[in-house]
Design an enzyme around this catalytic site. Structure first.
Site, PDB file in Angstrom:
ATOM      1  N   ARG A 121       0.807  -1.216   0.000  1.00 57.32           N
ATOM      2  CA  ARG A 121       0.000   0.000   0.000  1.00 57.32           C
ATOM      3  C   ARG A 121       0.845   1.273   0.000  1.00 57.32           C
ATOM      4  O   ARG A 121       0.395   2.336   0.399  1.00 57.32           O
ATOM      5  CB  ARG A 121      -0.998   0.018   1.161  1.00 57.32           C
ATOM      6  CG  ARG A 121      -2.021  -1.111   1.095  1.00 57.32           C
ATOM      7  CD  ARG A 121      -3.164  -0.891   2.066  1.00 57.32           C
ATOM      8  NE  ARG A 121      -4.177  -1.911   1.904  1.00 57.32           N
ATOM      9  CZ  ARG A 121      -4.248  -3.025   2.621  1.00 57.32           C
ATOM     10  NH1 ARG A 121      -3.343  -3.239   3.578  1.00 57.32           N
ATOM     11  NH2 ARG A 121      -5.195  -3.903   2.418  1.00 57.32           N
ATOM     12  N   LYS A 143       3.630  11.072 -12.097  1.00 57.96           N
ATOM     13  CA  LYS A 143       2.779  10.206 -12.920  1.00 57.96           C
ATOM     14  C   LYS A 143       3.492   8.870 -13.116  1.00 57.96           C
ATOM     15  O   LYS A 143       4.629   8.824 -13.594  1.00 57.96           O
ATOM     16  CB  LYS A 143       2.501  10.842 -14.282  1.00 57.96           C
ATOM     17  CG  LYS A 143       1.410  11.887 -14.261  1.00 57.96           C
ATOM     18  CD  LYS A 143       1.063  12.307 -15.682  1.00 57.96           C
ATOM     19  CE  LYS A 143      -0.106  13.274 -15.707  1.00 57.96           C
ATOM     20  NZ  LYS A 143      -0.457  13.671 -17.094  1.00 57.96           N
ATOM     21  N   GLU A 185      10.644  16.582 -25.707  1.00 62.29           N
ATOM     22  CA  GLU A 185      10.020  17.037 -24.460  1.00 62.29           C
ATOM     23  C   GLU A 185      10.628  18.339 -23.958  1.00 62.29           C
ATOM     24  O   GLU A 185      10.027  19.050 -23.172  1.00 62.29           O
ATOM     25  CB  GLU A 185      10.134  15.947 -23.392  1.00 62.29           C
ATOM     26  CG  GLU A 185       9.370  14.661 -23.708  1.00 62.29           C
ATOM     27  CD  GLU A 185       7.866  14.767 -23.468  1.00 62.29           C
ATOM     28  OE1 GLU A 185       7.382  15.876 -23.137  1.00 62.29           O
ATOM     29  OE2 GLU A 185       7.185  13.737 -23.599  1.00 62.29           O
ATOM     30  N   LYS A 227       8.207  22.467 -15.465  1.00 64.35           N
ATOM     31  CA  LYS A 227       7.306  21.389 -15.073  1.00 64.35           C
ATOM     32  C   LYS A 227       7.008  21.427 -13.579  1.00 64.35           C
ATOM     33  O   LYS A 227       5.871  21.193 -13.162  1.00 64.35           O
ATOM     34  CB  LYS A 227       7.877  20.025 -15.451  1.00 64.35           C
ATOM     35  CG  LYS A 227       6.891  18.902 -15.107  1.00 64.35           C
ATOM     36  CD  LYS A 227       7.126  17.627 -15.841  1.00 64.35           C
ATOM     37  CE  LYS A 227       5.973  16.662 -15.582  1.00 64.35           C
ATOM     38  NZ  LYS A 227       6.176  15.353 -16.233  1.00 64.35           N
ATOM     39  N   GLU A 237      -4.075  17.343 -12.411  1.00 59.06           N
ATOM     40  CA  GLU A 237      -4.786  17.817 -13.596  1.00 59.06           C
ATOM     41  C   GLU A 237      -6.243  18.170 -13.305  1.00 59.06           C
ATOM     42  O   GLU A 237      -7.133  17.925 -14.106  1.00 59.06           O
ATOM     43  CB  GLU A 237      -4.730  16.777 -14.725  1.00 59.06           C
ATOM     44  CG  GLU A 237      -3.355  16.613 -15.323  1.00 59.06           C
ATOM     45  CD  GLU A 237      -3.344  15.721 -16.558  1.00 59.06           C
ATOM     46  OE1 GLU A 237      -4.428  15.465 -17.119  1.00 59.06           O
ATOM     47  OE2 GLU A 237      -2.254  15.287 -16.959  1.00 59.06           O
ATOM     48  N   ARG A 242      -2.090  21.429 -15.743  1.00 59.51           N
ATOM     49  CA  ARG A 242      -1.135  20.352 -15.978  1.00 59.51           C
ATOM     50  C   ARG A 242      -1.414  19.651 -17.307  1.00 59.51           C
ATOM     51  O   ARG A 242      -0.502  19.082 -17.910  1.00 59.51           O
ATOM     52  CB  ARG A 242      -1.145  19.347 -14.828  1.00 59.51           C
ATOM     53  CG  ARG A 242      -0.098  18.265 -15.010  1.00 59.51           C
ATOM     54  CD  ARG A 242       0.179  17.444 -13.776  1.00 59.51           C
ATOM     55  NE  ARG A 242       1.212  16.461 -14.063  1.00 59.51           N
ATOM     56  CZ  ARG A 242       1.808  15.700 -13.159  1.00 59.51           C
ATOM     57  NH1 ARG A 242       1.475  15.819 -11.878  1.00 59.51           N
ATOM     58  NH2 ARG A 242       2.732  14.821 -13.507  1.00 59.51           N
ATOM     59  N   ASN A 246       0.548  17.756 -21.853  1.00 62.35           N
ATOM     60  CA  ASN A 246       0.230  16.680 -22.794  1.00 62.35           C
ATOM     61  C   ASN A 246       0.263  17.143 -24.252  1.00 62.35           C
ATOM     62  O   ASN A 246      -0.177  16.403 -25.139  1.00 62.35           O
ATOM     63  CB  ASN A 246      -1.157  16.105 -22.479  1.00 62.35           C
ATOM     64  CG  ASN A 246      -1.194  15.409 -21.134  1.00 62.35           C
ATOM     65  OD1 ASN A 246      -0.256  14.725 -20.748  1.00 62.35           O
ATOM     66  ND2 ASN A 246      -2.290  15.595 -20.403  1.00 62.35           N
ATOM     67  N   HIS A 249       0.670  14.709 -27.171  1.00 60.81           N
ATOM     68  CA  HIS A 249       0.551  13.338 -26.690  1.00 60.81           C
ATOM     69  C   HIS A 249      -0.687  12.618 -27.213  1.00 60.81           C
ATOM     70  O   HIS A 249      -0.655  11.402 -27.390  1.00 60.81           O
ATOM     71  CB  HIS A 249       0.575  13.315 -25.159  1.00 60.81           C
ATOM     72  CG  HIS A 249       1.940  13.565 -24.582  1.00 60.81           C
ATOM     73  ND1 HIS A 249       2.628  14.733 -24.790  1.00 60.81           N
ATOM     74  CD2 HIS A 249       2.737  12.790 -23.803  1.00 60.81           C
ATOM     75  CE1 HIS A 249       3.791  14.668 -24.151  1.00 60.81           C
ATOM     76  NE2 HIS A 249       3.883  13.502 -23.552  1.00 60.81           N
ATOM     77  N   HIS A 253       0.356   9.380 -28.912  1.00 58.47           N
ATOM     78  CA  HIS A 253       0.019   8.044 -28.400  1.00 58.47           C
ATOM     79  C   HIS A 253      -0.688   7.214 -29.465  1.00 58.47           C
ATOM     80  O   HIS A 253      -0.498   5.991 -29.542  1.00 58.47           O
ATOM     81  CB  HIS A 253      -0.855   8.159 -27.153  1.00 58.47           C
ATOM     82  CG  HIS A 253      -0.106   8.586 -25.931  1.00 58.47           C
ATOM     83  ND1 HIS A 253      -0.728   8.912 -24.746  1.00 58.47           N
ATOM     84  CD2 HIS A 253       1.224   8.735 -25.697  1.00 58.47           C
ATOM     85  CE1 HIS A 253       0.180   9.259 -23.847  1.00 58.47           C
ATOM     86  NE2 HIS A 253       1.365   9.156 -24.394  1.00 58.47           N
ATOM     87  N   HIS A 267       8.820   7.024 -27.843  1.00 61.01           N
ATOM     88  CA  HIS A 267       7.799   7.903 -27.268  1.00 61.01           C
ATOM     89  C   HIS A 267       8.056   9.368 -27.622  1.00 61.01           C
ATOM     90  O   HIS A 267       7.144  10.075 -28.066  1.00 61.01           O
ATOM     91  CB  HIS A 267       7.753   7.744 -25.748  1.00 61.01           C
ATOM     92  CG  HIS A 267       6.854   8.723 -25.074  1.00 61.01           C
ATOM     93  ND1 HIS A 267       5.482   8.742 -25.272  1.00 61.01           N
ATOM     94  CD2 HIS A 267       7.110   9.746 -24.223  1.00 61.01           C
ATOM     95  CE1 HIS A 267       4.948   9.723 -24.568  1.00 61.01           C
ATOM     96  NE2 HIS A 267       5.913  10.350 -23.929  1.00 61.01           N
TER      97      HIS A 267
END
Length: 368
Positions: A121, A143, A185, A227, A237, A242, A246, A249, A253, A267
């Site tokens: 946990r 993330k 990036e 960032k 977000e 935030r 993206n 992206h 993606h 990527h």
């Protein structure tokens, strides 16, 4: 040495950025070691290039590194390797108070962060990113995720590291293609809201990609500060700020999915093509000057990054690519938000984009 802080109250953490920091990692990481050891998760390529440096610096302060070495590549962000990693960590009797070190690029950082978020946990983890993409983007902000058959990063969590240690010298061992992919990036931060930084990128990308230490360190620090500020303002977000990170992206993606999340399209290469597409689509909608869209495309082309479907090795038609977008984790009530632009440094979130129009744009863009 520069130190950037991600300000999140009790969960705030520092990001030291220093040339050859890996050779002094023992000084940075010793406060996080329990019983004189740290478990270090890496991949086979990084283990060969960088693990000896980290191991030596830890031994110098009396810490034993216990490595877990995984296969390299995007395919490692999977259920199978998540299970493998969790079993290995449990076998090493990781406790909730322990810190696991992620030594590697975005794949290792994402996988280790997600494993740490669910192991018992929640235990702790430290990012030691060794690729440009990870240093300026994926290691910062918490993330974490794995990929599934349905799409990229669809299973994961927001889980902040305890520390991010960035050593630009680790980039010396990267293949040029991977450095270029990470550069996508970097330039993204200029395109989001910093046109002066985009102009700096146009002038200095060659120096950065050639390994100039000053250019590299400047770009990393400026990107990390950008960032960190966004994450501190909108960690999950919820306000939409935030989401600006993206940029490229959603398109990217889909391109990655079409190429099987493989080495056919890295990527960062997908993000580069995605940003060019986002600017050209914005111009098609009359939102962005065509000159700005052309400038973005020209810059990405000049540094050897994909800038359209052909250079991204994508063969699917627009409808098929939009089909991949339907699995995007940002889908809400059947609507997919898109990052569009009113110009360089003027990115915004649009929630009224018609996907059939996106498909038509992609087909038209391919045709030229």
């Amino acid at each position: 040495m520069a130190i950037v802080q991600v300000a999140l109250g009790a969960r705030s953490y520092d990001i030291p950025i220093e040339q050859d920091a890996l050779d002094r990692a023992g000084a940075f990481l010793s406060p996080y070691a329990r019983n004189g050891r740290l478990v270090v998760v890496t991949d086979a390529h990084v283990a060969a290039a960088q693990l000896p440096r980290l191991d030596a610096s830890l031994r110098a302060v009396g810490i034993m590194a216990e490595p877990i070495i995984l296969p390299p590549g995007e395919q490692t962000k999977s259920w199978r390797h998540l299970e493998q990693l969790l079993d290995a960590l449990l076998a090493l009797e990781i406790e909730r108070g322990d810190h696991v070190v992620a030594l590697g690029g975005g794949v290792i950082g994402d996988l280790v962060g997600f494993a740490a978020s669910i192991l018992k946990r929640g235990c702790h983890f430290i990012q030691v990113p060794t690729t440009l993409l990870a240093q300026v983007d994926s290691s910062v902000g918490g993330k974490t995720a794995i990929n599934t058959q349905a799409g990229k990063n669809l299973v994961g969590s927001f889980y902040q590291p305890a520390l991010v240690l960035i050593d630009p010298s680790t980039l010396d061992s990267l293949p040029p293609r991977e450095t270029r992919a990470g550069y996508a990036e970097v330039v993204k931060y200029g395109l989001i809201d910093d046109p002066a930084f985009f102009a700096w990128c146009e002038a200095h990308a060659g120096d950065l990609l050639a390994g100039d230490p000053d250019a590299r360190t400047y770009a990393i620090e400026r990107s990390v500060r950008a960032k960190a500020a966004i994450v501190a303002d909108d960690e999950r977000e919820t306000s939409g700020r935030r989401a600006l990170l993206n940029l490229g992206h959603t398109f990217g993606h889909a391109l990655e999915a079409d190429t099987g999340f493989s080495d056919t399209l890295l990527h960062g290469e997908g993000v580069a093509a995605g940003m060019a597409l986002a600017f050209r689509y914005s111009a098609r909608l009359g939102l962005c000057p065509q000159a700005d869209a052309d400038r973005v495309t020209a810059h990405l082309r000049s540094v050897g990054l994909p800038h359209d479907l052909a250079s991204a090795h994508v063969t699917a038609d627009g409808a098929a690519l939009v089909g991949h977008m339907l699995h995007d984790k940002k889908m809400a009530a059947g609507t997919l938000p898109f990052l569009l632009a009113r110009g360089i440094g003027q990115t915004f979130l649009s929630k009224d984009v018609a996907l059939d129009d996106v498909a038509a744009f992609l087909d038209a863009d391919r045709a030229g």
